[in-house]
Design a protein around this motif. Structure first.
Motif, PDB file in Angstrom:
ATOM      1  N   ARG A  49       1.923  -3.002  -3.730  1.00 22.20           N
ATOM      2  CA  ARG A  49       0.706  -2.296  -3.336  1.00 22.20           C
ATOM      3  C   ARG A  49      -0.545  -2.937  -3.933  1.00 22.20           C
ATOM      4  O   ARG A  49      -1.623  -2.895  -3.333  1.00 22.20           O
ATOM      5  CB  ARG A  49       0.794  -0.826  -3.749  1.00 22.20           C
ATOM      6  N   GLU A  87      -1.698  -6.626   1.430  1.00 18.11           N
ATOM      7  CA  GLU A  87      -2.245  -5.658   2.363  1.00 18.11           C
ATOM      8  C   GLU A  87      -1.092  -4.931   3.067  1.00 18.11           C
ATOM      9  O   GLU A  87       0.043  -5.388   3.059  1.00 18.11           O
ATOM     10  CB  GLU A  87      -3.158  -6.334   3.387  1.00 18.11           C
ATOM     11  N   ARG A 126       3.789  -5.647   3.443  1.00 16.13           N
ATOM     12  CA  ARG A 126       4.515  -5.047   2.324  1.00 16.13           C
ATOM     13  C   ARG A 126       5.981  -4.745   2.628  1.00 16.13           C
ATOM     14  O   ARG A 126       6.763  -4.482   1.714  1.00 16.13           O
ATOM     15  CB  ARG A 126       3.827  -3.745   1.915  1.00 16.13           C
ATOM     16  N   ARG A 166       1.549 -13.146  -3.592  1.00 13.77           N
ATOM     17  CA  ARG A 166       0.794 -13.170  -2.335  1.00 13.77           C
ATOM     18  C   ARG A 166       1.180 -14.382  -1.498  1.00 13.77           C
ATOM     19  O   ARG A 166       1.263 -14.300  -0.275  1.00 13.77           O
ATOM     20  CB  ARG A 166      -0.708 -13.212  -2.614  1.00 13.77           C
TER      21      ARG A 166
END
Length: 353
Positions: free
Chosen positions: A23, A27, A31, A216
């Motif tokens: 989280r 984005e 997820r 990421r």
């Protein structure tokens, strides 16, 4: 707190770390892969809770198989699903060379896995059918997780600390399960022993992977999809390809039983995969040769024939003229002030002129 409670709390903290890290760093649209990994962890912890507290919950000794085994086994498809989604997010589906490489390693390791881990359960007539199927399911699921992790490992894309931590957690889980399977076959496993540290380490690595900011990059499309056949990768593929015949030779030398069907199918699969990899390399080499030949005879910016190609074509035309006796002419066209067009309107506009 007693040992089982502490073990379960540490496992639950890994689930929380994955959710929090996901989280924080991703984005909403990216997820789902990590949420599946967290769900797998949660199912495994739920299995531990049921297994450790079965007498308190149900007033009976823990049977085999039980509802705890269903929860344990359910964790593997969730983890595999998360890894597959990560593979898709990184665009590795277009990396056919990487897919073949991961399959070669999986088939080689899978043959060893079958012979020494799965086959003993298949051949154990003392097990009831539910117990046999459950015992077989565990190593099969381990192999599926390893195959998905291998596909992620050999593909392109960002390889930061989160990538290393995630794969480290999967490798630790696979190795711990392998040792557990061996101890189960020999009757030497005891719950709460040092082996539990392997699962705790896997929990910690997976949680740390999600918390690290470089996670990421794991969800971003890879740049430069094609897998490079480095010396290290070639050595790894060669070792994996030799596992199946080496297992066959070793068991034959020791006078042990040999599953000819499995060894034969694995050998055929390895041969086909290696042949497909070689065909891909040949096509890549041919394409590179065509590109180099084109670049040698055409301007890089405009794509138009260059001076070297002009000389070649003129020499060919002169030779044809001498053989046929036909006349030969060269048309020279000069455009006044063309340099200004090229400098002010950029190469595409100038080329169209």
């Amino acid at each position: 707190l007693d040992r089982p409670v502490m073990f379960n709390l540490l496992g639950a903290s890994s689930v929380a770390a994955i959710v929090i890290g996901t989280r924080r760093h991703l984005e909403a649209g990216r997820r789902s892969a990590w949420y599946l990994v967290a769900a797998g962890q949660a199912l495994f912890i739920a299995g531990d809770v049921v297994a450790y507290n079965f007498p308190a919950f149900f007033g009976a000794t823990l049977p085999f198989p039980s509802i705890a085994d269903a929860l344990y086994l359910a964790c593997y498809p969730a983890i595999v699903g998360g890894l597959v989604l990560l593979i898709g997010q990184r665009g590795l589906k277009r990396d056919h060379a990487g897919l073949i490489d991961s399959l070669i390693i999986t088939v080689g390791v899978g043959t060893v896995w079958w012979v020494y881990v799965i086959a003993p359960y298949v051949q154990d007539d003392s097990l009831t059918l539910p117990a046999k199927l459950t015992s077989i399911a565990y190593p099969v699921m381990d192999l599926l997780v390893a195959a998905a992790a291998l596909r992620l490992a050999v593909g392109g894309g960002a390889r930061g600390p989160a990538w290393a931590l995630l794969l480290g957690g999967i490798i630790t889980l696979f190795a711990t399960d392998a040792v557990h399977s061996g101890l189960q076959l020999s009757g030497g496993y005891e719950s709460g022993g040092p082996l539990d540290g392997g699962w705790l380490l896997a929990y910690a690595l997976l949680g740390a992977a999600a918390l690290h900011g470089s996670m990421r990059g794991l969800a971003m499309p890879a740049q430069g999809i094609a897998s490079r056949l480095t010396g290290a990768r070639l050595a790894m593929l060669a070792a994996a390809s030799m596992l199946t015949p080496c297992v066959a030779l070793l068991r034959s030398f020791l006078g042990q039983s040999l599953d000819v069907t499995v060894i034969g199918v694995a050998s055929i699969a390895l041969f086909a995969l290696v042949l497909a990899r070689m065909a891909g390399l040949v096509r890549l080499n041919e394409a590179s040769g065509r590109l180099l030949a084109h670049q040698a005879s055409h301007d890089v910016l405009t794509g138009l024939p260059n001076r070297a190609l002009f000389r070649t074509r003129v020499d060919q035309a002169i030779a044809r003229s001498r053989r046929s006796g036909d006349m030969l002419a060269v048309l020279f066209l000069d455009l006044d002030d063309f340099k200004g067009v090229n400098d002010t309107t950029a190469t595409p506009r100038a080329t169209s002129c």
